[in-house]
Design a protein around this motif. Sequence first.
Motif, PDB file in Angstrom:
ATOM      1  N   LEU A 227      39.840  36.984  34.987  1.00 40.86           N
ATOM      2  CA  LEU A 227      40.771  36.474  35.993  1.00 40.86           C
ATOM      3  C   LEU A 227      42.055  35.966  35.345  1.00 40.86           C
ATOM      4  O   LEU A 227      43.156  36.187  35.860  1.00 40.86           O
ATOM      5  N   ASP A 228      41.916  35.297  34.208  1.00 40.19           N
ATOM      6  CA  ASP A 228      43.086  34.783  33.504  1.00 40.19           C
ATOM      7  C   ASP A 228      43.994  35.926  33.063  1.00 40.19           C
ATOM      8  O   ASP A 228      45.221  35.860  33.235  1.00 40.19           O
ATOM      9  N   ILE A 229      43.418  36.979  32.506  1.00 44.94           N
ATOM     10  CA  ILE A 229      44.209  38.130  32.052  1.00 44.94           C
ATOM     11  C   ILE A 229      44.925  38.789  33.228  1.00 44.94           C
ATOM     12  O   ILE A 229      46.112  39.126  33.153  1.00 44.94           O
ATOM     13  N   LEU A 230      44.215  38.959  34.339  1.00 45.16           N
ATOM     14  CA  LEU A 230      44.810  39.619  35.504  1.00 45.16           C
ATOM     15  C   LEU A 230      45.945  38.796  36.109  1.00 45.16           C
ATOM     16  O   LEU A 230      46.961  39.344  36.548  1.00 45.16           O
TER      17      LEU A 230
ATOM     18  N   LEU B  20      41.499  37.668  43.809  1.00 43.77           N
ATOM     19  CA  LEU B  20      42.928  37.709  43.499  1.00 43.77           C
ATOM     20  C   LEU B  20      43.735  38.349  44.627  1.00 43.77           C
ATOM     21  O   LEU B  20      44.771  38.961  44.395  1.00 43.77           O
ATOM     22  N   SER B  21      43.255  38.212  45.852  1.00 42.98           N
ATOM     23  CA  SER B  21      43.927  38.845  46.993  1.00 42.98           C
ATOM     24  C   SER B  21      45.321  38.269  47.230  1.00 42.98           C
ATOM     25  O   SER B  21      46.169  38.924  47.840  1.00 42.98           O
TER      26      SER B  21
ATOM     27  N   GLU C 106      47.847  43.504  46.306  1.00 41.84           N
ATOM     28  CA  GLU C 106      47.492  44.242  47.520  1.00 41.84           C
ATOM     29  C   GLU C 106      46.817  45.544  47.107  1.00 41.84           C
ATOM     30  O   GLU C 106      47.293  46.236  46.197  1.00 41.84           O
ATOM     31  N   ILE C 107      45.706  45.872  47.745  1.00 40.58           N
ATOM     32  CA  ILE C 107      45.025  47.137  47.471  1.00 40.58           C
ATOM     33  C   ILE C 107      45.740  48.261  48.206  1.00 40.58           C
ATOM     34  O   ILE C 107      45.939  48.194  49.420  1.00 40.58           O
TER      35      ILE C 107
ATOM     36  N   LYS D 121      51.899  41.320  44.546  1.00 39.56           N
ATOM     37  CA  LYS D 121      52.555  40.582  45.619  1.00 39.56           C
ATOM     38  C   LYS D 121      53.542  39.590  45.024  1.00 39.56           C
ATOM     39  O   LYS D 121      53.396  39.146  43.874  1.00 39.56           O
ATOM     40  N   VAL D 122      54.527  39.201  45.816  1.00 38.92           N
ATOM     41  CA  VAL D 122      55.468  38.164  45.406  1.00 38.92           C
ATOM     42  C   VAL D 122      54.854  36.820  45.789  1.00 38.92           C
ATOM     43  O   VAL D 122      54.562  36.567  46.954  1.00 38.92           O
ATOM     44  N   LEU D 123      54.635  35.961  44.813  1.00 37.51           N
ATOM     45  CA  LEU D 123      53.992  34.669  45.068  1.00 37.51           C
ATOM     46  C   LEU D 123      55.013  33.661  45.600  1.00 37.51           C
ATOM     47  O   LEU D 123      56.169  33.698  45.268  1.00 37.51           O
TER      48      LEU D 123
END
Length: 278
Positions: free
Chosen positions: A231-234, A258-259, A263-264, A276-278
Amino acid sequence: MLNSTNAITPNGYIRFRDYLQKVCGISLSDNKQYLVASRLGRMLEREGFSKIEQLVDALDRPGSSKLKEEVINAMTTNETLWFRDIHPFTILKDKVLPEMKTSPLRIWSAASSTGQEPYSISMVIEEFKSSRPGVLKAGEKIIATDICTNILQHAKRGEYDSLAIARGLGPDLQRRYFDKVNDLTWKIKPHLSSRVEFKYLNLIDSFSMLGKFDVIFCRNVLIYFAVDLKLDILKRMHASLKPGGYLFLGGSEALSGLSSYFEIVQCHPGIVYKAKVL
């Protein structure tokens, strides 16, 4: 002669497993003693170690960088082939590249192994430019990284024997994009290899110095990492993507939890993840 299986004691295996995860993120399950024995047996014998604990002790001492490098090289899986799983490369050509019109394309091939993935990407770019001239801005760059130093040297040479060439590469592409060195060896053509820059990188370390990318290929490597590290790497890869950039994962890998980051995008067949833009 050393019995490498007996050298992997229960306590020693736990110590080695913890060490490996700490230095490179690879997470071994409880029953991989045979794998450690097969990959490190010759090294243990050469170094005069009768138990794996002695190797871990040596790795913890100052001046052990060469031994550490050798251990990581031995424990890294480097299974690869040209256009592996094919769908990501089709998606790259048919969906992703047509969108890349604003600046020179930058792609990161993480865990690039012996080079088949980044060179396959370079071939896709070449095919796309031939079919859609003028769409991509000049100056495409593929950064290819791996933790395995001897594999990187192999990849940089861009030379492959006939058996390696045959794994996923058709004769038409072989003739078009490789030069014959001799009866047993083929070399990737310079205009394809010039797009690719190989670098050493441990994914558990920062990779912000690589810059921003339009596309990241991180395929069939995260399966070896623990969930938290994955998760950290992603999340850090998301930060390395330009807004709307694309992430390709391996066929057996999926984003979970990580939705809000990705986006899938269903491509029928295959999927890709859009930042996605956070």
